[in-house]
Design a protein around this motif. Structure first.
Motif, PDB file in Angstrom:
ATOM      1  N   TYR A 155       8.929-108.112  35.216  1.00 57.22           N
ATOM      2  CA  TYR A 155       8.823-107.297  36.437  1.00 57.22           C
ATOM      3  C   TYR A 155       8.436-108.225  37.584  1.00 57.22           C
ATOM      4  CZ  TYR A 155       3.769-107.816  36.193  1.00 57.22           C
ATOM      5  OH  TYR A 155       2.510-108.345  36.189  1.00 57.22           O
ATOM      6  N   ALA A 158       4.330-104.771  41.837  1.00 58.02           N
ATOM      7  CA  ALA A 158       3.237-104.090  41.124  1.00 58.02           C
ATOM      8  C   ALA A 158       3.664-102.710  40.648  1.00 58.02           C
ATOM      9  CB  ALA A 158       2.016-103.986  42.029  1.00 58.02           C
ATOM     10  N   SER A 160       6.335-101.885  39.389  1.00 54.80           N
ATOM     11  CA  SER A 160       7.218-101.997  38.220  1.00 54.80           C
ATOM     12  C   SER A 160       6.463-102.315  36.942  1.00 54.80           C
ATOM     13  CB  SER A 160       8.254-103.095  38.461  1.00 54.80           C
ATOM     14  OG  SER A 160       8.916-102.937  39.688  1.00 54.80           O
ATOM     15  N   MET A 161       5.193-102.688  37.057  1.00 58.00           N
ATOM     16  CA  MET A 161       4.456-103.199  35.905  1.00 58.00           C
ATOM     17  C   MET A 161       4.256-102.147  34.819  1.00 58.00           C
ATOM     18  SD  MET A 161       0.908-105.390  35.863  1.00 58.00           S
ATOM     19  CE  MET A 161       0.002-104.138  36.761  1.00 58.00           C
ATOM     20  N   GLU A 162       3.946-100.925  35.205  1.00 60.39           N
ATOM     21  CA  GLU A 162       3.704 -99.882  34.205  1.00 60.39           C
ATOM     22  C   GLU A 162       4.962 -99.597  33.398  1.00 60.39           C
ATOM     23  OE1 GLU A 162       2.168 -95.228  33.823  1.00 60.39           O
ATOM     24  OE2 GLU A 162       2.113 -96.244  35.765  1.00 60.39           O
ATOM     25  N   ASN A 165       5.550-102.390  30.911  1.00 58.40           N
ATOM     26  CA  ASN A 165       4.659-102.267  29.756  1.00 58.40           C
ATOM     27  C   ASN A 165       5.091-101.156  28.813  1.00 58.40           C
ATOM     28  OD1 ASN A 165       2.212-104.151  29.742  1.00 58.40           O
ATOM     29  ND2 ASN A 165       2.266-103.515  31.881  1.00 58.40           N
ATOM     30  N   HIS A 184       5.348-111.410  34.717  1.00 58.45           N
ATOM     31  CA  HIS A 184       5.773-111.384  36.121  1.00 58.45           C
ATOM     32  C   HIS A 184       6.812-112.474  36.317  1.00 58.45           C
ATOM     33  CE1 HIS A 184       5.543-112.364  40.442  1.00 58.45           C
ATOM     34  NE2 HIS A 184       5.276-111.073  40.589  1.00 58.45           N
TER      35      HIS A 184
END
Length: 258
Positions: A155, A158, A160-162, A165, A184
């Motif tokens: 990703y 920020a 996109s991080m969830e 995961n 990242h």
């Protein structure tokens, strides 16, 4: 930046060489030039560069998923005897993923739906032209070391991080999977995306076992299934599941001999 200055020729006045006046003026002009350049560079550093995009956080509200099958056409991507051409495997997984998401009432848009070459900027433009969407790019990995294996999800923003995961967690439910983590990255398709964007590496074609699995239709369907589950969970919450696959839909014509 290299600044080239010419040395002034000495002038004489009343038999006296005017080096001091000329050199002082030269130093002043040089100092003013450096100050101007410093101000310009400072403005460039603080302003938004052409490669930066402000990401709109649609990670919980999206109704469209842009599904990107990596590589294609003249771009084979990775190519290994174990797993074949990456461009073929990514397209098959992407088509399966798109179908599963549509069965769960999400709109999907494919960046490519056949073996054609699509430039990276055009792939991002397809996503950025949508409203209220996310972008999911499908890839397979490669290494000179045959023992390297496992899933990775990347990703940039920020927001996109969830999602990254969630996808990685769902992929780890596939039997005998190896977790290479969520990272990242500054990939162009992620960095230039207007909406949340992730890139999924679905195993190593260079690994004998994962490369062989990449040719298997049931395994590719499992990959698409878990990625779809993660996307639907991201949109509707952990208790929601994708619709059951229509067994009559058949296999992708690209892989109907497996």
């Amino acid at each position: 930046m290299l600044i080239e200055t010419k040395r002034a020729h000495p002038e004489t006045f009343g038999g006296t060489t005017c080096f001091n006046v000329t050199n002082a003026m030269s130093r002043l002009a040089h100092r003013l030039l450096l100050l101007g350049l410093s101000a310009l560079l400072g403005a460039c550093a603080t302003g938004r560069g052409p490669s930066e995009v402000a990401t709109e956080d649609t990670s919980k509200s999206f109704n469209t998923v842009v599904v990107d099958a990596g590589h294609g056409g003249k771009d084979n991507g990775a190519y290994r005897n174990f797993g074949g051409a990456e461009k073929i495997a990514t397209l098959d997984v992407a088509q399966r993923l798109s179908r599963k998401l549509r069965e769960s009432n999400l709109k999907t848009i494919m960046t490519r739906n056949s073996d054609v070459f699509i430039p990276l900027e055009e792939r991002v433009a397809i996503e950025n032209a949508q409203k209220n969407c996310i972008f999911v790019s499908i890839h397979f990995n490669d290494s000179r070391r045959r023992g390297i294996r496992g899933f990775e999800t990347y990703y940039h923003s920020a927001s996109s991080m969830e999602l990254a995961n969630r996808i990685q967690t769902r992929l780890m439910t596939i039997p005998r999977s190896a977790n290479r983590g969520v990272h990242h990255a500054n990939f162009r398709v992620l960095r230039l995306a207007k909406y949340p964007a992730v890139l999924v590496e679905c195993g190593f074609l260079s690994n004998p076992r994962e490369g062989g699995e990449a040719r298997d239709s049931e395994y590719r369907d499992a990959l698409a299934d878990q990625i779809a589950e993660a996307i639907v969970e991201q949109r509707h919450g952990g208790g929601h599941r994708t619709a059951k696959r229509d067994e009559s839909a058949g296999e992708s014509p690209l892989f109907n001999n497996n």
